[in-house]
Design a protein around this motif. Structure first.
Motif, PDB file in Angstrom:
ATOM      1  N   GLN A  21      -2.076  59.070   8.454  1.00 30.29           N
ATOM      2  CA  GLN A  21      -3.289  58.599   9.126  1.00 30.29           C
ATOM      3  C   GLN A  21      -4.540  58.702   8.254  1.00 30.29           C
ATOM      4  O   GLN A  21      -5.538  58.047   8.540  1.00 30.29           O
ATOM      5  N   HIS A 122       5.127  64.756  10.446  1.00 29.30           N
ATOM      6  CA  HIS A 122       4.261  64.058  11.398  1.00 29.30           C
ATOM      7  C   HIS A 122       4.595  62.566  11.282  1.00 29.30           C
ATOM      8  O   HIS A 122       3.754  61.750  10.917  1.00 29.30           O
ATOM      9  N   TRP A 123       5.893  62.253  11.481  1.00 32.88           N
ATOM     10  CA  TRP A 123       6.401  60.899  11.734  1.00 32.88           C
ATOM     11  C   TRP A 123       6.640  60.015  10.512  1.00 32.88           C
ATOM     12  O   TRP A 123       7.128  58.889  10.662  1.00 32.88           O
ATOM     13  N   ASN A 166       5.798  67.509  14.512  1.00 32.21           N
ATOM     14  CA  ASN A 166       4.766  67.066  15.441  1.00 32.21           C
ATOM     15  C   ASN A 166       5.372  66.177  16.516  1.00 32.21           C
ATOM     16  O   ASN A 166       5.975  65.143  16.210  1.00 32.21           O
ATOM     17  N   GLU A 167       5.204  66.571  17.753  1.00 32.30           N
ATOM     18  CA  GLU A 167       5.510  65.743  18.920  1.00 32.30           C
ATOM     19  C   GLU A 167       6.846  65.005  18.821  1.00 32.30           C
ATOM     20  O   GLU A 167       6.872  63.766  18.809  1.00 32.30           O
ATOM     21  N   ASN A 221       3.903  67.542  22.331  1.00 30.42           N
ATOM     22  CA  ASN A 221       2.994  66.816  23.207  1.00 30.42           C
ATOM     23  C   ASN A 221       3.418  67.143  24.638  1.00 30.42           C
ATOM     24  O   ASN A 221       4.535  66.825  25.034  1.00 30.42           O
ATOM     25  N   ASN A 293      -0.105  70.044  22.183  1.00 25.69           N
ATOM     26  CA  ASN A 293      -1.004  68.896  22.025  1.00 25.69           C
ATOM     27  C   ASN A 293      -1.256  68.346  23.416  1.00 25.69           C
ATOM     28  O   ASN A 293      -0.317  67.888  24.088  1.00 25.69           O
ATOM     29  N   TYR A 295      -3.564  65.771  25.842  1.00 29.24           N
ATOM     30  CA  TYR A 295      -4.550  64.698  25.986  1.00 29.24           C
ATOM     31  C   TYR A 295      -4.836  64.370  27.450  1.00 29.24           C
ATOM     32  O   TYR A 295      -5.983  64.159  27.818  1.00 29.24           O
ATOM     33  N   TRP A 325      -7.019  56.458  28.211  1.00 30.74           N
ATOM     34  CA  TRP A 325      -6.363  57.685  28.679  1.00 30.74           C
ATOM     35  C   TRP A 325      -7.268  58.395  29.691  1.00 30.74           C
ATOM     36  O   TRP A 325      -8.478  58.571  29.442  1.00 30.74           O
ATOM     37  N   GLU A 354      -3.658  69.989  19.100  1.00 28.13           N
ATOM     38  CA  GLU A 354      -4.387  68.714  19.177  1.00 28.13           C
ATOM     39  C   GLU A 354      -5.033  68.600  20.548  1.00 28.13           C
ATOM     40  O   GLU A 354      -4.414  68.949  21.558  1.00 28.13           O
ATOM     41  N   TRP A 395      -8.469  67.113  17.561  1.00 28.52           N
ATOM     42  CA  TRP A 395      -8.090  65.856  16.935  1.00 28.52           C
ATOM     43  C   TRP A 395      -9.269  64.916  17.087  1.00 28.52           C
ATOM     44  O   TRP A 395      -9.544  64.524  18.208  1.00 28.52           O
ATOM     45  N   GLU A 402      -4.912  55.028  13.594  1.00 31.28           N
ATOM     46  CA  GLU A 402      -4.325  55.488  14.856  1.00 31.28           C
ATOM     47  C   GLU A 402      -3.057  54.670  15.182  1.00 31.28           C
ATOM     48  O   GLU A 402      -3.005  53.919  16.142  1.00 31.28           O
ATOM     49  N   TRP A 403      -2.044  54.825  14.332  1.00 35.43           N
ATOM     50  CA  TRP A 403      -0.710  54.275  14.580  1.00 35.43           C
ATOM     51  C   TRP A 403      -0.765  52.810  15.036  1.00 35.43           C
ATOM     52  O   TRP A 403      -1.418  52.003  14.374  1.00 35.43           O
ATOM     53  N   PHE A 411     -11.298  58.735  16.731  1.00 34.87           N
ATOM     54  CA  PHE A 411     -11.191  60.087  17.300  1.00 34.87           C
ATOM     55  C   PHE A 411     -12.029  61.114  16.539  1.00 34.87           C
ATOM     56  O   PHE A 411     -11.947  62.305  16.821  1.00 34.87           O
TER      57      PHE A 411
HETATM   58  C1  FCB Z   1      -1.049  62.293  18.986  1.00 33.63           C
HETATM   59  C2  FCB Z   1      -0.620  62.270  17.542  1.00 33.63           C
HETATM   60  C3  FCB Z   1      -1.766  62.176  16.572  1.00 33.63           C
HETATM   61  C4  FCB Z   1      -2.849  61.241  17.063  1.00 33.63           C
HETATM   62  C5  FCB Z   1      -3.244  61.564  18.476  1.00 33.63           C
HETATM   63  C6  FCB Z   1      -4.341  60.710  19.013  1.00 33.63           C
HETATM   64  O1  FCB Z   1       0.011  61.907  19.809  1.00 33.63           O
HETATM   65  O2  FCB Z   1       0.110  63.435  17.234  1.00 33.63           O
HETATM   66  O3  FCB Z   1      -1.240  61.783  15.328  1.00 33.63           O
HETATM   67  O4  FCB Z   1      -2.469  59.939  16.892  1.00 33.63           O
HETATM   68  O5  FCB Z   1      -2.115  61.458  19.307  1.00 33.63           O
END
Ligand code: FCB
Length: 454
Positions: A21, A122-123, A166-167, A221, A293, A295, A325, A354, A395, A402-403, A411
């Motif tokens: 990222q 992390h992916w 990560n997640e 997550n 993590n 959100y 969200w 996060e 985060w 952002e993916w 963010f």
């Molecule tokens: C999470 C990810 C992180 C980022 C946030 C917004 O799911 O771990 O890389 O993209 O969301």
């Protein structure tokens, strides 16, 4: 009511980022391709065709980013290590230039008093491993452990604690069930072995880290799940979703068993992926801490389509972030209390690895400040109820890739101009800096923060 200034003494303040990222420099110094390079090159995968090829150019500008962190007065920095920089083909010899980059990063962080907290995955899987089946192939877990040992041997003398994954939920669902993230598989429930192979990778790597005297965490997550109504059908659907999102990734680690997955059409072997002895490997090294993590919560109703045992429902009457969200700070309190009640003594200390929001605001990002402050107050409420929470990594430090949303979701505490790469701190940056300083004063003086500090 307790608030953020009541968080315990010794509480660690941080920010979080991830390699793909922010780093860019995808072809430099021997880095191999990752699944995200392949995925973003495919038309239609990421909004407006954005890629992480340059991202925040952190690979070259990391001294400036460390300077921003120093300005915040952070205790810790959570970043991720790009596996394809260390082992460009996923196996075989380590790439010295890749290791050297993280070596410099770690030394420069320590020089300004910031403890590095690396995440090993992390992916950004090396594409060469994806070509051999990726996380659907059990061998990937063993390759991950080898890579973890290589990095730990290089940095473990200066880096005390490590996050393995990560997640794993998001990587399984977005990457392998729905095809929204790399590697882009849309396997629906046939993606379940990806959960197990990631947890096995965690277990194998955790033992090697532990042997080297290092602390081990994982970042999950997690979402509190609420039924849309008290009807038995909605309650059953909510329980099924809680199993998939939360318990599937936490029960094996903390209880040594998979939850009941019959609602998802499989027994405890996850479509044959789980072999005898695997759960012992997953739990062999107790977690030093669980990374959470958070959100938003998730509201669930009875299914409308027979392929899944749940459907998503809107959470009414709450604000939403630019990403759409829902903003529900209390959800964090409920989540942490629920973790404590569910796992009891099996629950290790928690760290929020996060939490944050994307907004479309300019320099005066009052929405973000409100999001962060209310979530930290919610965290303090959980701590006051006896939840052992040790730190908070927001985060994110800077706007980044952002993916699937590319550069559209911002963010950062710091704005990034993706044309010039100029970094401009937002109001939330100064707010976070002042909060950290005031909390330290409060801890040092045993409780006297003046209203001016607040
Ligand atoms: C999470 C990810 C992180 C980022 C946030 C917004 O799911 O771990 O890389 O993209 O969301």
């Amino acid at each position: 009511m307790p608030d953020r200034y009541d968080l315990p003494a010794g509480f660690r303040w941080g920010v979080a980022t991830a390699a793909y990222q922010i780093e860019g420099a995808v072809d430099e110094d021997g880095r191999g391709p990752s699944i995200w390079d392949t995925f973003t090159a495919r038309p239609g995968t990421v909004r407006d065709g954005h890629t992480g090829a340059v991202a925040c150019d952190h690979y070259h500008r990391y001294p400036e980013d460390i300077e921003l962190m120093r300005g915040l007065g952070l205790d810790g920095y959570r970043f991720s290590i790009a596996w394809p920089r260390i082992r460009p083909t996923g196996a075989g010899p380590a790439n010295p230039a890749g290791l050297a980059f993280y070596d410099r990063l770690v030394d420069d962080l320590l020089a300004v008093g910031i403890t590095p907290l690396p995440t090993l995955f992390h992916w950004d899987l090396p594409q060469a491993l994806e070509d051999r089946g990726g996380w659907l192939n059990r061998d990937t877990a063993y390759h991950f452990a080898e890579y973890a040992a290589i990095v730990a041997d290089r940095l473990g003398d200066r880096v005390p604690a490590w996050i393995t994954l990560n997640e794993p939920f998001v990587h399984m669902v977005y990457g392998h069930a729905l095809g929204i993230h790399a590697p882009g598989h849309a396997l629906m429930l046939d993606a379940l072995p990806v959960a197990h192979h990631q947890l096995l990778a965690h277990g194998l790597a955790a033992s090697l880290l532990h042997e080297r005297g290092l602390d081990v965490l994982i970042s999950n997550n997690l979402t509190p799940v609420e039924p849309a109504s008290p009807s038995p059908a909605d309650l059953a659907a909510a329980e099924a979703y809680d199993t998939l999102h939360n318990r599937l990734f936490t029960d094996p680690l903390l209880l040594g068993r998979y939850p009941d997955l019959t609602a998802f059409g499989t027994g405890p072997d996850l479509h044959g992926a789980v072999r005898p002895g695997d759960l012992d490997l997953i739990t062999a090294t107790p977690l030093t801490g669980l990374g959470v993590n958070y959100y938003n919560p998730t509201r669930i109703a009875a299914p409308t389509d027979p392929s899944l045992p749940f459907t998503f429902a809107e959470i009414p009457d709450v604000p939403h972030t630019a990403f759409g969200w829902p903003v529900v700070p209390d959800g964090l309190t409920h989540l942490l209390l629920h973790l404590r009640d569910t796992y009891g003594k099996a629950l290790p200390p928690l760290t929020i690895t996060e939490n944050g929001c994307s907004t479309t605001e300019g320099p005066d990002d009052t929405f973000r400040i409100s999001y962060l402050s209310t979530h930290l107050d919610a965290l303090a409420t959980a701590a006051a109820e006896g939840v052992d929470v040790r730190g908070y990594y927001t985060w994110s430090l800077i706007d980044n890739f952002e993916w699937a949303e590319g550069y559209h979701q911002r963010f950062g505490l710091v704005h990034v101009d993706f044309v010039t790469q100029a970094r401009t701190p937002r109001a939330s940056y100064a707010w976070y800096r002042d909060l950290i300083a005031a909390h330290r004063v409060r801890c040092a003086t045993g409780g006297s923060v003046t209203s001016g500090d607040r």
